[in-house]
Design an enzyme around this catalytic site. Structure first.
Site, PDB file in Angstrom:
ATOM      1  N   HIS A  80      44.372  45.702  52.505  1.00 51.74           N
ATOM      2  CA  HIS A  80      44.220  47.176  52.833  1.00 51.74           C
ATOM      3  C   HIS A  80      43.975  47.595  51.880  1.00 51.74           C
ATOM      4  CE1 HIS A  80      46.784  45.105  56.206  1.00 51.74           C
ATOM      5  NE2 HIS A  80      47.647  45.082  55.766  1.00 51.74           N
ATOM      6  N   ASP A 239      46.655  38.643  51.360  1.00 56.93           N
ATOM      7  CA  ASP A 239      47.808  37.456  50.738  1.00 56.93           C
ATOM      8  C   ASP A 239      48.718  37.600  51.983  1.00 56.93           C
ATOM      9  OD1 ASP A 239      48.694  40.185  50.707  1.00 56.93           O
ATOM     10  OD2 ASP A 239      49.934  40.295  49.153  1.00 56.93           O
TER      11      ASP A 239
END
Length: 501
Positions: A80, A239
């Site tokens: 993000h 991740d």
């Protein structure tokens, strides 16, 4: 010796990991770096810290394995984050990170532009959460117009590392999913939403599947990172997504829990199922024929840290608190903990939600409070799982990861509450870097498919449900689920500015 290199750009540091073609860990190294919080609710990072951290971590891992032949590099990183670049690929400002809270108004505007929540879910299958990259782009446009006018490209953190390694601009489907601007059903940018929001589509990088080779290490990258020129670099993954394959979670019935600062419950999907109310996150998986479903609680291990630092006078080690908690029975003698210390995301997307101990009596001791806190984190996982069940996510085994997975008690609570075995795996202990290395192996054919690669994740520990504890947790969870609806109005009222003086 042949090896695969996984590099993970985390929030607090970079990890470089070398694994063999049998999936065994050969060497690893980590380099830490700080983040900046220039204003309340803002979190930023200088992207050059990632590059220097990656250089140090890669050098440290290579120093432990002289003469190793690297077959492929896989990348992972915090999702993000907005890294804005000009036309010459120079960084315009510090990256705005995943946990930055400044762009609520812009997320609301993007949702409205999509036709409200229903229209947005029809387009992307996800809410536009404050953490996502899409709102950050609009924030720059609204609040830093001069810098925005110079922005020619937006990259997420691991893709900025790719640029410095290879000179090529690329992203992949899992990280693109976390921008909030991606059509996860079709695995492509949501062109209509991007146009409606007034975002220039050329700001966004081309997107590949995670297991595709996107580029090769350039001469500059080789000199900078001490790696051979020409080594292929795979797409990699965000991740939170790539960690699932790193725990061996790819088949139906498998769940992954991650207890780090936040708590994550995740599973793989064979089809991109609809996401009612957008309370879950449905992203593209690193496997090209699968999708990724997860729920995120903002408070897990972080709640334990708060409890120790704020409420325990002697600030004992976590291990001591857990030993004490084991003396308290399942259900913590009728005490429940709502872990909403920083608001909540799933299943209650409510920034005003508050933490609470419910049921306190004079007989409760610190051991009961600690156990209630640990159980509260797992109750939040069970809340998320209730949303996943209609998607056919049964949860016949839980694979635990994150720092909390080191606690046998926390694993046992999960086994008892989910009524299934809970295991830890060899790869999960290495975090997202292990998943990145597996994806690198898939890119160059070390393993024929993700199911085969996932079998490299060998079991380390196993907890089985206690038949006596499971019904206690079932009763407690029914009470737990009733508490947020009963208290949500009070939480909102307590957020009144009159109390913040």
């Amino acid at each position: 010796m042949q090896a695969l290199l996984g590099i993970d750009i985390g929030t607090s540091g970079c990890k470089a990991l070398l694994i063999g073609t049998d999936g065994a860990v050969i060497a690893a190294d980590t380099a830490t770096y700080p983040l900046s919080q220039p204003r309340p609710g803002w979190t930023e990072q200088d992207p050059e810290l990632w590059i220097e951290g990656a250089r140090k971590a890669v050098a440290g891992a290579l120093a432990k394995t002289p003469g190793v032949e690297i077959l492929c590099v896989g990348l992972s990183g915090q999702m993000h984050g907005l890294t804005p670049l000009d036309a010459d690929h120079r960084v315009l400002r510090p990256a705005i990170l995943w946990n930055d809270q400044r762009n609520g108004a812009e997320c609301a505007a993007l949702t409205e532009a999509a036709g409200g929540l229903e229209g947005l879910l029809a387009t992307t299958n996800n809410r536009m959460l404050v953490g996502y990259t899409g709102g950050k782009i609009l924030w720059m446009r609204n609040h830093e117009p001069e810098l925005f006018a110079r922005m020619a490209l937006m990259l997420n953190p691991k893709d900025y590392l790719r640029l410095r390694l290879t000179g090529e601009v690329a992203s992949e489907v899992s990280d693109a999913s976390g921008t909030g601007l991606f059509d996860v059903r079709r695995r492509q940018w949501a062109a209509g939403l991007i146009e409606t929001a007034g975002i220039d589509p050329t700001l966004l990088p081309p997107v590949f599947e995670s297991q595709e080779i996107t580029s090769r290490i350039s001469a500059k990258g080789a000199a900078l990172f001490g790696l051979p020129e020409g080594v292929p670099v795979a797409g990699g993954g965000g991740d939170s997504v790539i960690q699932t394959i790193g725990s061996g979670v790819i088949a139906p019935g498998e769940l992954q829990t991650t207890i780090g600062t936040a708590g994550i419950l995740a599973a793989a999907l064979d089809t991109p199922q609809d996401n009612p109310d957008g309370k879950l996150q449905v992203f593209c998986n690193v496997a090209a024929d699968k999708w990724h479903c997860m729920g995120v609680s903002l408070n897990a291990g972080g709640a334990m840290g708060w409890f120790r630092d704020m409420l325990c006078v002697d600030a004992p080690p976590f291990e001591q608190l857990v030993v004490e908690a084991a003396e308290s029975p399942a259900g913590a003698r009728g005490l429940l903990f709502l872990p909403y210390l920083n608001g909540e995301r799933c299943p209650h997307p409510d920034p005003s939600a508050r933490g609470a101990f419910i049921g306190l009596t004079a007989r409760h001791r610190r051991a009961d409070l600690t156990r209630a806190l640990m159980e509260g984190v797992v109750h939040a996982f069970a809340d998320m799982h209730a949303l996943m069940r209609p998607m056919g996510i049964d949860g016949r085994i839980v694979k635990a990861s994150g720092g909390g997975a080191r606690s046998a008690l926390w694993r046992q609570i999960q086994a008892d509450m989910f009524d299934c075995d809970v295991v830890t795996t060899e790869g999960a202990a290495e975090g997202a870097a292990f998943g990145a290395a597996l994806v690198a192996g898939l890119a160059v054919g070390v393993w024929p498919d993700t199911a085969t690669a996932a079998r490299c994740c060998r079991d380390l520990t196993r907890e089985m449900p206690d038949p006596a504890a499971t019904p206690v947790h079932a009763r407690a969870h029914a009470i737990y689920r009733s508490l947020y609806p009963a208290l949500s109005d009070s939480f909102a009222a307590l957020g009144d500015a009159i109390f913040d003086q």
